[in-house]
Design an enzyme around this catalytic site. Structure first.
Site, PDB file in Angstrom:
ATOM      1  N   SER A 277       0.844  -1.191   0.000  1.00 44.77           N
ATOM      2  CA  SER A 277       0.000   0.000   0.000  1.00 44.77           C
ATOM      3  C   SER A 277       0.891   1.257   0.000  1.00 44.77           C
ATOM      4  O   SER A 277       1.657   1.463  -0.932  1.00 44.77           O
ATOM      5  CB  SER A 277      -0.955  -0.056   1.196  1.00 44.77           C
ATOM      6  OG  SER A 277      -2.050   0.793   1.022  1.00 44.77           O
TER       7      SER A 277
ATOM      8  N   HIS B 165      -7.673  -6.070   0.858  1.00 45.92           N
ATOM      9  CA  HIS B 165      -6.521  -5.174   0.796  1.00 45.92           C
ATOM     10  C   HIS B 165      -5.340  -5.742   1.584  1.00 45.92           C
ATOM     11  O   HIS B 165      -4.191  -5.639   1.157  1.00 45.92           O
ATOM     12  CB  HIS B 165      -6.919  -3.799   1.337  1.00 45.92           C
ATOM     13  CG  HIS B 165      -5.897  -2.734   1.107  1.00 45.92           C
ATOM     14  ND1 HIS B 165      -5.581  -2.252  -0.143  1.00 45.92           N
ATOM     15  CD2 HIS B 165      -5.090  -2.058   1.975  1.00 45.92           C
ATOM     16  CE1 HIS B 165      -4.643  -1.320  -0.047  1.00 45.92           C
ATOM     17  NE2 HIS B 165      -4.325  -1.195   1.223  1.00 45.92           N
TER      18      HIS B 165
END
Length: 251
Positions: A91, A225
């Site tokens: 990320s 995620h």
């Protein structure tokens, strides 16, 4: 200038064939990768990156931008590299790792054996989310991303109050990031992500092909995620296989 090293070796392996620097997500710390170090085989030494403003670097101010943070980390890496070395960033960490990789490749070939970017859109495809950094808004945002870390923050108000300044500070530098076009990376680029990630779709990962001269290899695994929360042994297996291949390419 801080005197604290940004690197943490939870399981030193001076004879390992390859070294993997791991860059955590926004709000994350080097400890994110503690369990990872013990799951890799003896051939891989994991070095976790500790950003300023957390844990033993609590008093160190966070740089004002992703490129500045990348610069700080690169300055601390001993060159020339003594073995095949790769970066893995998740990320926000993928953004930092990408900018760090760019700074390590003023020549061909790149000193890096490879760059792994995880759960992150390609640099020029990123757009600010328009976050106001209100506490309730950030709680909702983290809830949307999911993962074990978000769940712990949801359940522990004291932990949230400690984490909120770090998370909001990290997300501020993420929001202001603007990609500056440059030469494509000369090292292999591998994009990874979860098939149920609502913020970064598999099609988004494919666009990383434009940032390396050899394009990008894409690996999509089951999960959101924070896909590695659900299938860490499988992810470690993929990374181990790819690192072995990258190491052989450097011989």
């Amino acid at each position: 200038m801080s005197t604290h090293s940004p690197f943490r070796r939870f399981l030193p392996r001076p004879r390992a064939r390859t070294r993997l620097y791991c860059f955590p997500h926004a709000g994350g710390a080097a400890s994110t990768f503690h369990s990872w170090a013990h799951l890799f085989p003896e051939t891989v030494e994991l070095v976790a990156v500790q950003y300023p403003g957390r844990h033993d670097r609590y008093l160190d101010p966070m740089p004002d931008s992703i490129p500045e943070l990348a610069e700080e980390i690169v300055r601390s890496i001993e060159m020339p590299l003594d073995r095949p070395t790769a970066f893995f960033g998740h990320s926000m960490g993928a953004m930092v790792a990408f900018e760090a990789a760019r700074r390590l490749q003023p020549r061909f070939p790149s000193p890096l054996a490879g760059l792994f970017v995880s759960a992150c859109k390609a640099p020029a495809e990123r757009t600010p989310r328009g976050l106001s950094f209100d506490e309730d808004e950030l709680r909702a945002y983290l809830r949307e991303l999911g993962g074990e870390g978000a769940q712990k923050l949801e359940e522990n108000e004291e932990l949230w109050q400690l984490a909120f300044p770090v998370i909001s500070g990290d997300l501020r530098v993420v929001e202001k990031y603007e990609y500056t076009a440059g030469a494509p990376l000369t090292c292999p680029l591998i994009a990874m992500g979860g098939n149920r990630d609502l913020s970064v779709a598999p099609a988004d990962l494919e666009l990383w092909k434009n940032y390396a001269i050899r394009g990008a290899e894409v690996h999509v695994v089951d999960g959101g995620h924070f896909y590695f929360d659900e299938s860490l042994p499988r992810v470690i297996g993929i990374l181990t296989t790819l690192l072995a291949q990258l190491s052989l390419q450097r011989v």
